[in-house]
Scaffold this motif. Structure first.
Motif, PDB file in Angstrom:
ATOM      1  N   SER A  65      46.158  46.598  47.460  1.00 42.50           N
ATOM      2  CA  SER A  65      46.408  46.654  48.904  1.00 42.50           C
ATOM      3  C   SER A  65      45.154  46.412  49.727  1.00 42.50           C
ATOM      4  CB  SER A  65      47.015  48.013  49.277  1.00 42.50           C
ATOM      5  OG  SER A  65      46.020  49.030  49.196  1.00 42.50           O
ATOM      6  N   TYR A  66      43.966  46.641  49.171  1.00 45.39           N
ATOM      7  CA  TYR A  66      42.776  46.379  49.987  1.00 45.39           C
ATOM      8  C   TYR A  66      41.938  45.211  49.457  1.00 45.39           C
ATOM      9  CZ  TYR A  66      39.950  50.002  47.337  1.00 45.39           C
ATOM     10  OH  TYR A  66      39.287  50.763  46.419  1.00 45.39           O
ATOM     11  N   HIS A  67      42.600  44.363  48.663  1.00 48.06           N
ATOM     12  CA  HIS A  67      41.951  43.118  48.245  1.00 48.06           C
ATOM     13  C   HIS A  67      42.859  41.933  48.594  1.00 48.06           C
ATOM     14  CE1 HIS A  67      38.499  44.837  46.253  1.00 48.06           C
ATOM     15  NE2 HIS A  67      39.269  45.698  45.595  1.00 48.06           N
ATOM     16  N   THR A  68      42.320  40.724  48.423  1.00 48.69           N
ATOM     17  CA  THR A  68      43.100  39.518  48.682  1.00 48.69           C
ATOM     18  C   THR A  68      43.601  38.975  47.351  1.00 48.69           C
ATOM     19  OG1 THR A  68      41.756  39.000  50.625  1.00 48.69           O
ATOM     20  CG2 THR A  68      43.049  37.204  49.683  1.00 48.69           C
ATOM     21  N   LEU A  69      44.914  38.810  47.248  1.00 46.65           N
ATOM     22  CA  LEU A  69      45.504  38.371  45.985  1.00 46.65           C
ATOM     23  C   LEU A  69      45.172  36.891  45.732  1.00 46.65           C
ATOM     24  CD1 LEU A  69      49.063  40.009  46.239  1.00 46.65           C
ATOM     25  CD2 LEU A  69      46.895  41.011  45.464  1.00 46.65           C
ATOM     26  N   SER A  70      45.176  36.532  44.454  1.00 47.72           N
ATOM     27  CA  SER A  70      44.918  35.128  44.097  1.00 47.72           C
ATOM     28  C   SER A  70      45.963  34.205  44.713  1.00 47.72           C
ATOM     29  CB  SER A  70      44.895  34.974  42.574  1.00 47.72           C
ATOM     30  OG  SER A  70      46.103  35.448  42.014  1.00 47.72           O
ATOM     31  N   CYS A 119      38.641  37.876  45.111  1.00 50.97           N
ATOM     32  CA  CYS A 119      39.891  37.421  44.502  1.00 50.97           C
ATOM     33  C   CYS A 119      40.450  38.475  43.548  1.00 50.97           C
ATOM     34  CB  CYS A 119      39.606  36.118  43.744  1.00 50.97           C
ATOM     35  SG  CYS A 119      41.077  35.339  43.114  1.00 50.97           S
ATOM     36  N   PHE A 120      41.630  38.969  43.862  1.00 49.18           N
ATOM     37  CA  PHE A 120      42.315  39.971  43.030  1.00 49.18           C
ATOM     38  C   PHE A 120      43.464  39.286  42.305  1.00 49.18           C
ATOM     39  CE2 PHE A 120      45.379  43.322  42.169  1.00 49.18           C
ATOM     40  CZ  PHE A 120      44.588  44.382  41.760  1.00 49.18           C
ATOM     41  N   ILE A 121      43.396  39.288  40.981  1.00 47.51           N
ATOM     42  CA  ILE A 121      44.363  38.512  40.188  1.00 47.51           C
ATOM     43  C   ILE A 121      45.399  39.468  39.602  1.00 47.51           C
ATOM     44  CG2 ILE A 121      44.586  36.738  38.414  1.00 47.51           C
ATOM     45  CD1 ILE A 121      41.410  36.512  38.725  1.00 47.51           C
ATOM     46  N   HIS A 122      46.463  39.638  40.366  1.00 48.30           N
ATOM     47  CA  HIS A 122      47.418  40.701  40.104  1.00 48.30           C
ATOM     48  C   HIS A 122      48.057  40.588  38.734  1.00 48.30           C
ATOM     49  CE1 HIS A 122      50.822  43.427  41.147  1.00 48.30           C
ATOM     50  NE2 HIS A 122      49.859  44.012  41.800  1.00 48.30           N
ATOM     51  N   ARG A 123      48.413  39.355  38.363  1.00 47.43           N
ATOM     52  CA  ARG A 123      49.141  39.184  37.088  1.00 47.43           C
ATOM     53  C   ARG A 123      48.294  39.636  35.894  1.00 47.43           C
ATOM     54  NH1 ARG A 123      47.565  34.480  37.908  1.00 47.43           N
ATOM     55  NH2 ARG A 123      48.039  33.281  38.520  1.00 47.43           N
ATOM     56  N   GLU A 124      46.976  39.474  36.020  1.00 42.95           N
ATOM     57  CA  GLU A 124      46.088  39.889  34.922  1.00 42.95           C
ATOM     58  C   GLU A 124      45.970  41.408  34.872  1.00 42.95           C
ATOM     59  OE1 GLU A 124      44.768  37.662  32.913  1.00 42.95           O
ATOM     60  OE2 GLU A 124      44.802  35.768  34.026  1.00 42.95           O
ATOM     61  N   MET A 125      46.036  42.032  36.022  1.00 45.54           N
ATOM     62  CA  MET A 125      45.921  43.492  36.064  1.00 45.54           C
ATOM     63  C   MET A 125      47.143  44.153  35.442  1.00 45.54           C
ATOM     64  SD  MET A 125      43.023  44.200  37.385  1.00 45.54           S
ATOM     65  CE  MET A 125      43.029  45.879  38.003  1.00 45.54           C
ATOM     66  N   LEU A 126      48.294  43.527  35.616  1.00 44.52           N
ATOM     67  CA  LEU A 126      49.529  44.097  35.073  1.00 44.52           C
ATOM     68  C   LEU A 126      49.456  44.232  33.557  1.00 44.52           C
ATOM     69  CD1 LEU A 126      52.119  42.152  37.257  1.00 44.52           C
ATOM     70  CD2 LEU A 126      51.565  44.590  37.406  1.00 44.52           C
ATOM     71  N   ALA A 127      48.645  43.371  32.953  1.00 40.46           N
ATOM     72  CA  ALA A 127      48.559  43.362  31.492  1.00 40.46           C
ATOM     73  C   ALA A 127      47.557  44.380  30.959  1.00 40.46           C
ATOM     74  CB  ALA A 127      48.165  41.961  31.025  1.00 40.46           C
ATOM     75  N   LEU A 128      46.807  45.019  31.844  1.00 41.91           N
ATOM     76  CA  LEU A 128      45.779  45.946  31.367  1.00 41.91           C
ATOM     77  C   LEU A 128      46.382  47.304  31.013  1.00 41.91           C
ATOM     78  CD1 LEU A 128      42.796  45.316  33.817  1.00 41.91           C
ATOM     79  CD2 LEU A 128      43.103  44.449  31.498  1.00 41.91           C
TER      80      LEU A 128
END
Ligand SMILES: [Zn+2]
Ligand SMILES: [Zn+2]
Length: 291
Positions: free
Chosen positions: A216-221, A194-203
Motif C-alpha cells: 500500500s505504500y509502494h508503487t506496484l510494477s 518498484c514493488f513486484i507483488h507477484r514475486e512477494m506472493l511466492a515468499l
C-alpha cells in the motif's frame, strides 16, 4: 547530469543489491540521495567518496534509507573531508542525527583524543529539514523536494534536479503519486521504486495482510509504467526492488503495458548520463537515441 545507482535493493539483505542510495553528479557537484546499507563502499565503486559529497538528501527516515548515514559521516572524516556534511531530510532529521551522534559520542571523543587527526570539521553537521519546494539553488541547478505518498510515514520526499536543460527525478519511496508525476514531467530520467507483488506472493512467511500493508505504500510494477507514461519521461530507471530477486522478463512486460520508452532495470553501479544518453554498467556502454 549523471545518475549512478549505488544501491538498488531494499531492507532485504542481498550481496548484489545494496540498500537504497543514488548519486547525482552535476559538473563538479555531487549529491547523494539516501544512505542505505553499503553506500560508502558503493561510492568508491562509483569513483566517488563521502568526503566529496556536497549534500546528502534523505527521502525519508525509514531505516533502509539511513542505516549507513553514520558510516558515511565517519568514513568521510577518515578520508580527510575538510568541511561539514550538509544533510537535508524531512522533519525529524535533526532529532535523529542528534540522537545518533550522542549515541556514539563516547567512542568518538576517545578516538578524537587518541588519533589526533588534523581536523574534526567533517563531524560537524549542517542540517536542513526540508519543506516542499526548492531546497537548493546552486548556479543554474535547482533541487526541488516533492512530497510523496508513503503513509503512514508522515514526511517523505522525492527530489527533482533541474538546470533548465536537463532534469532528473527520484521517487523515493511512494505509492502511485500524481504530484510526483507532475513534478517529473518531461524529465530526462525518472529513477523510481518498484514493488513486484507477484514475486512477494511466492515468499514463505508473508501473510496476505502484511503484504497488502507493504504494497500500500509502494508503487506496484503494474503501476510504474503508468507513472513514466503520464510523466512523459525520456527514460525510466527502476530501483529499490522489493523483493530483490525477480523475473526480469515479467517485470518488463508489466512496464511495457503502459510505457514505450527506454526502461532500465537498475543494477548497482549502473550509470546514466543525460547529456550523452548513455548507460554504463560493468564495462559495457549503451547509447540511447537522442530525445
Ligand atoms: Zn520507506
Ligand atoms: Zn525503502
Amino acid at each position: 547530469m549523471r545518475v549512478t545507482l549505488l544501491g538498488t535493493g531494499c531492507p532485504q539483505v542481498s550481496t548484489d543489491r545494496y540498500g537504497p542510495a543514488n548519486l547525482l553528479r552535476w559538473g563538479d557537484r555531487q549529491f547523494l540521495i539516501d544512505c542505505g546499507s553499503g553506500v560508502t563502499q558503493r561510492l568508491l565503486g562509483a569513483s566517488s567518496a563521502g568526503k566529496l559529497i556536497d549534500a546528502v538528501l534523505l527521502t525519508h527516515l525509514h531505516s533502509d534509507h539511513i542505516i549507513d548515514l553514520f558510516q558515511l559521516i565517519i568514513s568521510s572524516w577518515h578520508q580527510g573531508r575538510d568541511r561539514p556534511q550538509r544533510i537535508y531530510g524531512p522533519v525529524g532529521t535533526r532529532q535523529y542525527l542528534k540522537g545518533l551522534m550522542a549515541l556514539w559520542q563516547p567512542e568518538l571523543a576517545q578516538r578524537i583524543a587518541h588519533e589526533k587527526r588534523p581536523s574534526t570539521i567533517a563531524l560537524d553537521l549542517d542540517i536542513t529539514e526540508v519543506e516542499p519546494g526548492a531546497i537548493i539553488h546552486d548556479g543554474d541547478l535547482t533541487v526541488i523536494a516533492v512530497p510523496v505518498r508513503h503513509q503512514p510515514v508522515k514526511a517523505a520526499f522525492g527530489y527533482v534536479f533541474t538546470d533548465g536543460r536537463r532534469k532528473v527525478a527520484f521517487s523515493g519511496d511512494t505509492a502511485f503519486c500524481p504530484e510526483l508525476i507532475q513534478a517529473a514531467k518531461d524529465a530526462d530520467a525518472l529513477v523510481h521504486e518498484c514493488f513486484i507483488h507477484r514475486e512477494m506472493l511466492a515468499l514463505p512467511g508473508r501473510s496476505p495482510e502484511t503484504l497488502a500493508n507493504v504494497a500500500s505504500y509502494h508503487t506496484l510494477s503494474t503501476e510504474v509504467g503508468k507513472v513514466a507514461n503520464q510523466a512523459h519521461v525520456g527514460c525510466l530507471i527502476l530501483n529499490h526492488f522489493v523483493p530483490v530477486i525477480f523475473d526480469r522478463t515479467a517485470l518488463l512486460a508489466d512496464i511495457r503495458a503502459d510505457y514505450a520508452g527506454p526502461v532500465l532495470i537498475g543494477e548497482d553501479l549502473m550509470d546514466f548520463d543525460t547529456a550523452t544518453r548513455t548507460i554504463s554498467h560493468a564495462g559495457g556502454v549503451i547509447a540511447l537515441p537522442q530525445s
